[in-house]
Motif scaffolding. Structure first.
Motif, PDB file in Angstrom:
ATOM      1  N   ASN A  78      -9.179  -7.506  -9.205  1.00 55.63           N
ATOM      2  CA  ASN A  78      -8.740  -6.384  -8.379  1.00 55.63           C
ATOM      3  C   ASN A  78      -9.890  -5.534  -7.859  1.00 55.63           C
ATOM      4  O   ASN A  78      -9.707  -4.748  -6.938  1.00 55.63           O
ATOM      5  N   ILE A  82     -10.124  -7.580   0.096  1.00 52.13           N
ATOM      6  CA  ILE A  82     -10.483  -8.438   1.223  1.00 52.13           C
ATOM      7  C   ILE A  82      -9.846  -7.930   2.514  1.00 52.13           C
ATOM      8  O   ILE A  82      -8.675  -7.574   2.549  1.00 52.13           O
ATOM      9  N   PHE A  84      -9.261  -9.530   6.236  1.00 52.57           N
ATOM     10  CA  PHE A  84      -9.358 -10.838   6.891  1.00 52.57           C
ATOM     11  C   PHE A  84      -9.724 -10.718   8.355  1.00 52.57           C
ATOM     12  O   PHE A  84      -9.634  -9.651   8.971  1.00 52.57           O
ATOM     13  N   LYS A  86      -8.125 -11.998  10.942  1.00 50.38           N
ATOM     14  CA  LYS A  86      -6.956 -11.480  11.657  1.00 50.38           C
ATOM     15  C   LYS A  86      -6.258 -10.489  10.720  1.00 50.38           C
ATOM     16  O   LYS A  86      -6.344 -10.635   9.503  1.00 50.38           O
ATOM     17  N   THR A  88      -3.213 -10.217   9.851  1.00 44.41           N
ATOM     18  CA  THR A  88      -2.202 -10.890   9.034  1.00 44.41           C
ATOM     19  C   THR A  88      -1.344  -9.916   8.232  1.00 44.41           C
ATOM     20  O   THR A  88      -1.243  -9.991   7.015  1.00 44.41           O
ATOM     21  N   LEU A  89      -0.729  -9.005   8.967  1.00 49.69           N
ATOM     22  CA  LEU A  89       0.223  -8.106   8.321  1.00 49.69           C
ATOM     23  C   LEU A  89       1.575  -8.828   8.222  1.00 49.69           C
ATOM     24  O   LEU A  89       1.799  -9.821   8.897  1.00 49.69           O
ATOM     25  N   LEU A  90       2.462  -8.294   7.382  1.00 53.75           N
ATOM     26  CA  LEU A  90       3.782  -8.889   7.239  1.00 53.75           C
ATOM     27  C   LEU A  90       4.730  -8.211   8.233  1.00 53.75           C
ATOM     28  O   LEU A  90       4.992  -7.012   8.096  1.00 53.75           O
ATOM     29  N   PHE A 101       1.674  -3.413  -0.109  1.00 55.03           N
ATOM     30  CA  PHE A 101       2.093  -4.778  -0.456  1.00 55.03           C
ATOM     31  C   PHE A 101       1.343  -5.384  -1.648  1.00 55.03           C
ATOM     32  O   PHE A 101       1.965  -6.006  -2.511  1.00 55.03           O
ATOM     33  N   PRO A 102      -0.004  -5.212  -1.741  1.00 51.39           N
ATOM     34  CA  PRO A 102      -0.687  -5.808  -2.904  1.00 51.39           C
ATOM     35  C   PRO A 102      -0.116  -5.341  -4.236  1.00 51.39           C
ATOM     36  O   PRO A 102       0.003  -6.135  -5.170  1.00 51.39           O
ATOM     37  N   LYS A 104       3.013  -4.292  -4.745  1.00 51.69           N
ATOM     38  CA  LYS A 104       4.343  -4.910  -4.850  1.00 51.69           C
ATOM     39  C   LYS A 104       4.202  -6.372  -5.270  1.00 51.69           C
ATOM     40  O   LYS A 104       4.972  -6.880  -6.091  1.00 51.69           O
ATOM     41  N   HIS A 105       3.185  -7.040  -4.700  1.00 56.45           N
ATOM     42  CA  HIS A 105       3.008  -8.459  -4.991  1.00 56.45           C
ATOM     43  C   HIS A 105       2.529  -8.664  -6.424  1.00 56.45           C
ATOM     44  O   HIS A 105       2.854  -9.640  -7.065  1.00 56.45           O
ATOM     45  N   GLN A 106       1.763  -7.691  -6.908  1.00 56.10           N
ATOM     46  CA  GLN A 106       1.207  -7.846  -8.246  1.00 56.10           C
ATOM     47  C   GLN A 106       2.191  -7.396  -9.325  1.00 56.10           C
ATOM     48  O   GLN A 106       2.328  -8.031 -10.359  1.00 56.10           O
ATOM     49  N   ARG A 150      -4.889  -1.674   3.485  1.00 59.59           N
ATOM     50  CA  ARG A 150      -4.292  -2.572   2.495  1.00 59.59           C
ATOM     51  C   ARG A 150      -5.353  -3.053   1.494  1.00 59.59           C
ATOM     52  O   ARG A 150      -5.097  -3.161   0.298  1.00 59.59           O
ATOM     53  N   LEU A 154      -5.881  -1.122  -3.881  1.00 55.32           N
ATOM     54  CA  LEU A 154      -6.111  -1.372  -5.306  1.00 55.32           C
ATOM     55  C   LEU A 154      -7.394  -0.703  -5.792  1.00 55.32           C
ATOM     56  O   LEU A 154      -7.899  -1.015  -6.872  1.00 55.32           O
TER      57      LEU A 154
ATOM     58  N   LEU C 156      -4.625 -11.803  -5.435  1.00 58.64           N
ATOM     59  CA  LEU C 156      -3.889 -10.803  -6.216  1.00 58.64           C
ATOM     60  C   LEU C 156      -3.289 -11.422  -7.467  1.00 58.64           C
ATOM     61  O   LEU C 156      -2.613 -10.745  -8.240  1.00 58.64           O
ATOM     62  N   GLN C 166       8.092 -13.211  -1.433  1.00 61.71           N
ATOM     63  CA  GLN C 166       7.589 -12.076  -0.663  1.00 61.71           C
ATOM     64  C   GLN C 166       6.786 -12.481   0.568  1.00 61.71           C
ATOM     65  O   GLN C 166       6.581 -11.668   1.460  1.00 61.71           O
TER      66      GLN C 166
END
Lengths: 260, 332, 255
Positions: A78, A82, A84, A86, A88-90, A101-102, A104-106, A150, A154, C156, C166
């Protein structure tokens, strides 16, 4: 004090098929100190993406070691964020939810303090009034700012940026460069910035690493001694062109040498 | 007081229990049709409607079908106990695979195959179709007997031009002279007639049984398991079924209404014409001599010979008698 | 006003076809057993009791929708498996192609023997016809997820489940909906085919009954019913996408 990032005799090869091996990186040695801004320039195919995967811990090198805070990197951490090439958003999430999001994903959920911190970050990148919009409603430059926010959520010590402004038009690109510097001054981080642009490297970095193509290795490590904070006037600084020329020479000499 | 009221209530509950056990005792039979419901399937419907099956303590459930082969398969696999199908299909199935299904009752003692022609065409016998265009649907069982029919009437297959086409197109083709002859079942002829009427023309019918093709067709068939495990039910069923057949042909309108009552898609006038058009297949010289339902060894042998010939099977390889079980239906 | 016209133009065009159809049939004197006129079809429609229509309609819609839901239920996990494992992708895909290219009508009698005469074989037939486009579109959609996002997920250390739930899965939504739109129209076809093979109710059964008794106008009335259901179900899928997944529509369709 130990360097934050350290590459020790790092080489990496890919197994392209059963018999052939492709040497992507050879004998890379460099280090990055705390809150140092290091740029990497080099022609296409110099192994920048391999470098990126090694430093983020997505891959381990075939030889040598990559160390973060003096410890060998074995898996993603963590402490490394990074950004990127592009954004590359959701597209189905709001700007705010993209930033969180990171988390939420973790962890599967996002605490309300984290949301507040995300709002602070959006403020930092100048997008707080867009928090509840969808990425599709934002321009490319704005989307990349969300990408930066984003990467910061973290609270990483180290920020890896993979040609983050290459998809933008020249004008936005310049603005984003200064924006990045402003953010970096407000939230000091250790940055590894990969770019194709010599000017961008000189403008942003404390130190520029020049890489040669196949097999990629670091051929020059050039400290950039320009005053900070850097801004429009930096571009007109007498030494700016000088540094840019040195880098250009290194890149093209190497090319010329190869072609002989 | 309480004692006096408890006796009738006890009697009442006993009676209720008794009737409940009676209705429990009714034997359930799954009856398989070989195609969609219509006038030609009316006996089973009218039998249920008139209570002939209830009289013998049988509760019938009807399963609609999609062809004789499917009906045989469903009876063989136990989805249905008993049903109707072409005995020719059963002979083929038993000769090829020895499916555990037997014929127990003959409904159509003559096959329904026929030529339909325009009256004005002047075709009066099978021999007259020489050099004509003949249209048929690709999957009708009539097709397999066509070569045999032609041979019996001194014709070769090359003497006619055979076209196979969608059944829905046959009527229009005949009316528009795209074909001279259509192969049809007698039970369907009235549908062509009504189309012809719309177009202002009239039709003639040449049944194949008048031209030398003498054999059984639609029969009642049952699974060997049903016959073995519930022989008594099978007997009672067949007697009620026979009663239903006679009732249906004596009262076509009531039979048609009974079908329509269960299956509103089958309209009454069409069902009545269908019943009437198949009457000769049930009431004819054969059934007059042997009785409706009876399967005689001689005519069964004829049926098998025609089948074997039509399908290029060896006649002596298979004994048609193995297809029949005569213990369940006796002529009253 | 202009916008409303634009919106209802397709329906108006369809409605304009009806008098044209009537006129051509009338002028060319086309007999009813070849192509019935709209007025004759309407008469045939009126002649059938409303409750009968509803019964047949309900039977077909029920099989189509349940079969469709069943195929979604099967397709989505299958697509996930195929995306996660290249081995399964290589082994399952040819199998799916074989199943898809087998004429369902040919194996339908077999299905009836195996599954009995009830609703099960009809659902199975509908499902067999429907699931392929859904699997293919879902797989394609999940594989079109930008590699950066997969890198992000890995950096992650997100679980495989979250990576799918997700990231990959939502990314596949536009593709999934294309698959669902193809699938729902196939579901109607599947339900009708299954009713041809084994049914005692439903519009497909009704068409078969009508044609086997040469009641062509009645069959046409049922066919028109089927087209209307197809359109409505197709539209329902679009509505679901527009209401719950508006972001997945191209920008010009989002309004």
């Amino acid at each position: 004090m130990k360097p934050f990032v350290c590459f020790n005799k790092v080489s990496h090869q890919y197994q392209s098929n059963t018999t052939h091996k492709v040497q992507a990186l050879t004998d890379i040695n460099f280090h990055i100190n705390k809150h140092e801004f290091v740029a990497v320039v080099g022609p296409s195919g110099c192994g920048k993406s391999t470098l990126l995967k090694l430093i983020t811990g997505l891959m381990s090198p075939s030889e040598g070691s990559v160390e973060i805070f003096g410890k060998t990197m074995h898996e993603p951490r963590n402490e490394v964020g990074i950004v990127f090439q592009k954004p590359t958003l959701l597209p189905w999430l709001s700007v705010l939810d993209n930033v969180t999001f990171p988390l939420k994903h973790q962890h599967g959920k996002v605490a309300s303090e984290a949301k507040q911190y995300a709002m602070t970050l959006l403020k930092l990148v100048g997008l707080e009034q867009f928090a509840h919009q969808r990425p599709a409603q934002l321009s490319g430059g704005m989307q990349q700012r969300v990408g930066i926010a984003r990467a910061l959520i973290l609270k990483p010590e180290i920020l890896i940026m993979d040609e983050p402004f290459s998809a933008l038009d020249a004008l936005s690109r310049e603005i984003m460069g200064f924006e990045l510097l402003r953010i970096w001054e407000e939230e000091p981080k250790t940055v590894l910035f990969i770019t194709h642009s010599i000017n961008e490297a000189v403008l942003l970095a404390d130190k520029v690493l020049v890489m040669s193509p196949r097999p990629g290795t670091v051929v020059e490590e050039l400290p950039i001694d320009l005053p900070r904070p850097r801004n429009n006037t930096t571009l007109k600084h007498e030494k700016f062109a000088y540094y840019a020329d040195i880098l250009r020479d290194h890149i093209f000499q190497k090319h010329a040498a190869l072609n002989e | 007081m309480p004692k006096r009221s408890s006796l009738p209530s006890l009697l009442f509950s006993m009676a209720a229990l008794f009737t409940a056990s009676l209705s429990l005792a009714a034997d359930k039979v799954n009856f398989q049709l070989d195609w969609l419901p219509g006038g030609d399937k009316s006996p089973i419907y009218v039998g249920i409607d008139q209570g002939f099956f209830a009289e013998v303590d049988i509760e019938v459930r009807i399963n609609q079908g999609r062809g004789s082969t499917e009906a045989i398969t469903r009876i063989a696999t136990g989805t249905s106990d008993i049903g109707i199908a072409d005995i020719v299909a059963l002979l083929q199935a038993r000769a090829a695979d020895n499916v555990p299904v037997k014929a127990v009752y003959s409904l159509l003692s003559q096959a329904p195959h026929a030529f339909v022609v325009k009256k004005e065409a002047g075709i009066q016998s099978v021999a007259d179709v020489k050099g004509k265009k003949v249209a048929t649907s690709p999957f009708t069982s009539s097709n397999i007997f066509l070569p045999l029919l032609l041979e019996k009437n001194g014709l070769k297959e090359s003497d006619i031009t055979l076209v196979k086409t969608d059944p829905g197109a046959l009527g229009p083709m005949l009316i528009t002279d795209a074909t001279d002859v259509v192969i049809s079942w007698l039970t369907s002829v009235d549908r062509y007639r009504s189309q012809a009427k719309q177009a202002g023309t009239e039709l003639d019918v040449i049944p194949w049984y008048d031209a030398g093709l003498e054999f059984y067709a639609t029969s009642v068939i049952a699974s060997e398991r049903f016959l073995k495990e519930r022989p008594d039910v099978a007997k009672r069923f067949l007697s009620a079924f026979h009663k239903s057949v006679e009732f249906a042909f004596a009262n076509p309108d009531m039979a048609a209404k009974a079908v329509n009552k269960k299956v509103p898609e089958a309209d009454i006038p069409t069902a009545i014409t269908t019943i009437n058009s198949m009457r000769t297949l049930v009431y004819n010289s054969v059934s007059e001599k042997d009785g409706i339902g009876t399967i005689t060894p001689e005519r069964l042998q004829l049926t098998w010979q025609a089948t074997a010939k039509a399908q290029n099977l060896n006649v002596t390889d298979f004994d048609p008698e193995s297809v029949v079980d005569r213990r369940f239906y006796m002529e009253q | 006003m202009n916008k409303a016209l634009h919106r209802y133009l397709p329906i108006l065009a369809l409605l304009a076809l009806i008098p044209l159809w009537e006129l051509i049939c009338y002028l060319a004197n086309v007999p009813n057993y070849i192509l019935p006129r709209p007025s004759v079809i309407y008469d045939a429609f009126i002649n059938v009791d409303k409750m009968r229509w509803l019964e047949h309609l309900w039977a077909t819609v029920r099989v189509a929708v349940l079969g469709f839901l069943l195929s979604i239920f099967i397709s989505l996990p299958l697509a996930v498996l195929m995306v996660q494992s290249s081995f399964l992708n290589r082994t399952l895909f040819p199998l799916l192609v074989i199943i898809q290219s087998t004429p369902v009508v040919a194996i339908a009698p077999l299905l009836i023997v195996i599954l009995g005469a009830g609703e099960a074989p009809r659902l199975a037939i509908t499902c067999l016809i429907t699931f392929f486009p859904i699997v293919v579109s879902t797989t394609t959609g999940m594989l079109s997820t930008p590699s950066e996002l997969i890198d992000l997920s890995r950096s992650l250390k997100g679980s495989v489940f979250r990576q799918i739930w997700q990231i990959r899965f939502p990314f596949a939504i536009p593709h999934i909906f294309s698959g669902l739109k193809v699938g729902i129209t196939l579901a109607i076809i599947g339900a009708v085919i299954s009713e041809f093979v084994a049914a005692e109710k439903g519009l497909g059964y009704f068409v078969q009954f009508s044609t086997s008794y040469f009641k062509i106008p009645q069959a046409f009335a049922a066919l028109l019913f089927l087209s209307i259901i197809s359109l409505l179900l197709f539209q329902t899928i679009r509505w679901i996408q527009a209401i719950f997944f508006a972001w997945s529509l191209p920008a010009e369709e989002q309004k």
